[in-house]
Structures are given as structure tokens and as C-alpha cells.
Design an enzyme around this catalytic site. Structure first.
Site, PDB file in Angstrom:
ATOM      1  CE  LYS A  59      -3.755  -2.478   2.205  1.00 11.74           C
ATOM      2  NZ  LYS A  59      -4.369  -2.933   3.441  1.00 11.74           N
ATOM      3  CD  GLN A 103      -3.369  -4.513   6.618  1.00 14.55           C
ATOM      4  OE1 GLN A 103      -3.179  -3.568   5.860  1.00 14.55           O
ATOM      5  NE2 GLN A 103      -4.113  -5.564   6.277  1.00 14.55           N
ATOM      6  CG  ASP A 126      -9.731  -0.357   5.139  1.00 13.85           C
ATOM      7  OD1 ASP A 126      -9.460  -0.691   3.974  1.00 13.85           O
ATOM      8  OD2 ASP A 126      -9.077  -0.720   6.126  1.00 13.85           O
TER       9      ASP A 126
END
Ligand SMILES: NC(=O)c1ccc[n+]([C@@H]2O[C@H](COP(=O)([O-])OP(=O)(O)OC[C@H]3O[C@@H](n4cnc5c(N)ncnc54)[C@H](OP(=O)(O)O)[C@@H]3O)[C@@H](O)[C@H]2O)c1
Length: 303
Positions: A59, A103, A126
Site C-alpha cells: 500500500k 491494518q 477502508d
């Protein structure tokens, strides 16, 4: 495999998720340069889970490639929930940061829901915050942050079907909050007739066999066999399963038995190289759009 069923179908093709993701990233780079934007993405990793470390590294690399400000926070495994929440509060206030990603999974002492709900909804790239899930669920897509994996699947489906999603019967296998449910909502928003199949569904293969579109997000290697698939269907494989092959080597397979399903389909995503790269590209898209909104730019990129 039932080769007779395949005979009437022309040229099934494997959807190239790597190329599609590169195209998205090129569009993002162009937009960043044209608008002189500096989107900022903060990625928080707690602990040293090897798979999570790889995801976070990828990422960060993509964010830098897009011309974003990319910050990574590596916190120790023993981090307390209050400490993580304090970092999120700071990032929520930070004008250079437009997207915050923590994460998952998190160590057991940290409640993931508390963390997700602490992220400002307009920085929740997200798309897991209740308010973004609610916006997607109520059809307020323009204001929602949509979870990256389903958004990537939709992008690939539109690449194959164009405007042809309307009226299609889509079967989503799996009902998780991060893939199955948002995928079903997105497909409904695009005028598909949607059925969700899960672990308690009776005879799922009979339901799947009616589908024009199958999206598999389960986590069971090669669950979806050729006799689950209607001729000409489009199959999207979200599953990522590590398996040991007969030669003893380890590798990745999806939830769809790709070799045997491929001849029946119009198009299918491979694993790896299908949905996975699109997930990261959509994270970049969400971050770009978060930055564009905070700069009050009307025009954002859409899938
Ligand atoms: N490519 C990517 O970027 C990406 C991103 C996210 C996830 N993934 C992969 O996608 C897969 C699914 O992820 P997830 O987070 O959604 O998993 P999850 O939270 O474990 O959900 C799995 C879903 O599959 C359903 N299921 C389990 N067994 C089934 C069966 N025999 N028949 C039909 N449905 C069944 C479960 O039903 P119940 O609700 O009834 O338990 C559940 O809803 C995993 O392999 C994951 O690694 C890939």
C-alpha cells in the site's frame, strides 16, 4: 468439468486485474498532477504479522507511486487500545492526512470495532465505519467511502459488462462486512437482482447455477465447481487461500475452481492477479477522493 456445457461459449477470458489496477493508478496520477493535489494516506500496523506487513508495504509503495504523502506507523504488538485511539485522534485532526487505514487483524487486547468507529468517516478509506456502511446500504453512494475489495470487483465487472449489469442475477457467496455485504449492496445499487449465499444456505450450487454474475468471497479453496456455474456467467474470485500443491510447494488459490470453471464463463478473475491488485488501487482511489472532497473539488474519480 462438463465440456458439453462449454461448447456454445466463445472465448472465455481471464480478467487481468494487474493491468486494470495499473490503469486506475495512471488515472489517479494524472488527476493528482492536474489538480495539484497531495493526498495523504496514513497506514497503521500493530505488531509484526508477516502477511499484514506485506500488505502494508504494498500500500505504501502504491501511494508513493500515485504521488501521495504516505505515512506508515509501526506500533508494537503490545500496544494498548487507548494508545492506538490516541494516534487515530491525532490523525483525524491532521490536515495533511486524508485517509487513515488501520491494518486488520489487530492483537486481541484491541477491539477492532472501537478502532474503526474512532476513524473520522471522511478519512475512513477502508469504508468500514458504520456511517459509511449506512450510506452504502441506503444508496447514498456519492457520499460513502465504499470498501476497497467490493469496489474493485465492481470495477472489473463494469470492464466486462459495461452498462450491462442492469437486471442481471448476481449471486454473492459470503456475507462478511468487508466483502460480501457491501458487494451485494453495490450490485443492487447497479440494478442487479442479488442473492446472498452463506454457510447455512441449503444447496448453494443450485442457487449459483442461476447466476449471471458470481462473486465468491468465502475463504475455502476451490469451493465453487463447474456445476455451480451457468454458461456465459461472469465469475469474480475474491478468495485468497494458501495451499500446498502436490509437488510440496505452497501457492495461492481462490474460492473458484478456475481451471474447470473458466471454459463455462464469459470472463473470470484469476488468483493471484485478479481482485487483489484492484483492492489496493481502490484504496488509492478512495484516498484521492477523500483529498478532493476536503479541497472542495467537485470532480472526483468514480468506478
Ligand atoms: N482479494 C482481496 O483483496 C481480498 C480482500 C478481502 C478478503 N479476501 C479473501 O476473501 C475471502 C473471504 O474474506 P472475508 O473477509 O469475507 O471472509 P469471512 O469474514 O471469513 O467470511 C466468509 C463468508 O463465507 C461464508 N461461508 C463459509 N463457508 C461457506 C460455504 N461452505 N458456502 C457458502 N458460504 C460460506 C461465511 O458464511 P457465514 O456468515 O454463515 O459464516 C461468511 O459469510 C478470504 O479468502 C479472504 O482472504 C481477499
Amino acid at each position: 468439468m462438463n465440456s458439453n456445457r462449454a461448447s456454445s461459449i466463445e472465448q472465455p477470458h481471464i480478467i487481468d486485474g494487474v493491468a486494470a489496477a495499473s490503469n486506475v493508478v495512471e488515472s489517479i496520477k494524472a488527476k493528482v498532477q492536474a489538480e495539484k493535489l497531495r493526498p495523504g494516506l496514513a497506514v497503521v500496523l500493530v505488531g509484526r504479522d508477516p502477511a499484514s506487513s506485506v500488505y502494508v508495504r504494498n500500500k505504501k509503495r502504491r501511494a508513493e507511486e500515485c504521488g501521495f504523502l504516505s505515512r506508515q506507523y509501526d506500533l508494537p504488538e503490545a500496544t494498548r487500545e487507548v494508545e492506538l485511539l490516541a494516534l487515530i485522534r491525532d490523525l483525524n485532526q491532521d490536515p495533511e492526512i486524508h485517509g487513515i487505514l488501520v491494518q486488520l487483524p489487530l492483537p486481541p487486547q484491541i477491539n477492532p470495532n472501537a478502532v474503526i468507529e474512532a476513524i473520522a468517516p471522511n478519512k475512513d478509506v477502508d469504508g468500514f465505519h458504520y456511517s459509511n456502511a449506512g450510506r452504502l446500504g441506503t444508496g447514498d453512494i456519492e457520499q460513502a467511502m465504499v470498501p476497497c475489495t467490493p469496489l474493485g470487483c465492481l470495477h472489473l465487472l463494469k470492464q466486462v459488462l459495461g452498462d450491462g449489469l442492469r437486471g442481471k442475477h448476481a449471486v454473492v457467496i459470503g456475507r462478511s462486512n468487508i466483502v460480501g455485504k457491501p458487494m451485494a449492496n453495490l450490485l443492487m445499487h447497479n440494478d442487479c437482482t442479488v442473492t446472498i449465499v452463506h454457510s447455512r444456505t441449503v444447496e448453494p450450487q443450485n442457487i449459483c447455477r442461476q447466476a449471471d454474475i458470481v462473486v465468491a468471497a468465502v475463504g475455502i479453496p476451490k469451493l465453487v465447481k463447474a456445476d455451480w456455474i451457468k454458461e456465459g456467467a461472469v465469475a469474480i474470485d475474491v478468495g485468497i487461500n494458501r495451499v500446498t500443491r502436490t509437488n510440496g510447494e505452497s501457492g495461492l488459490v481462490g474460492d473458484i475452481d478456475c481451471d474447470n470453471v473458466l471454459p463455462l464463463t464469459t470472463a473470470i478473475t484469476p488468483v493471484p492477479g485478479g481482485v487483489g491488485p484492484m483492492t489496493i488501487a481502490m484504496l488509492m482511489l478512495n484516498t484521492l477522493n477523500a483529498a478532493a472532497r476536503s479541497n472542495r473539488l467537485a470532480a472526483t474519480l468514480t468506478v
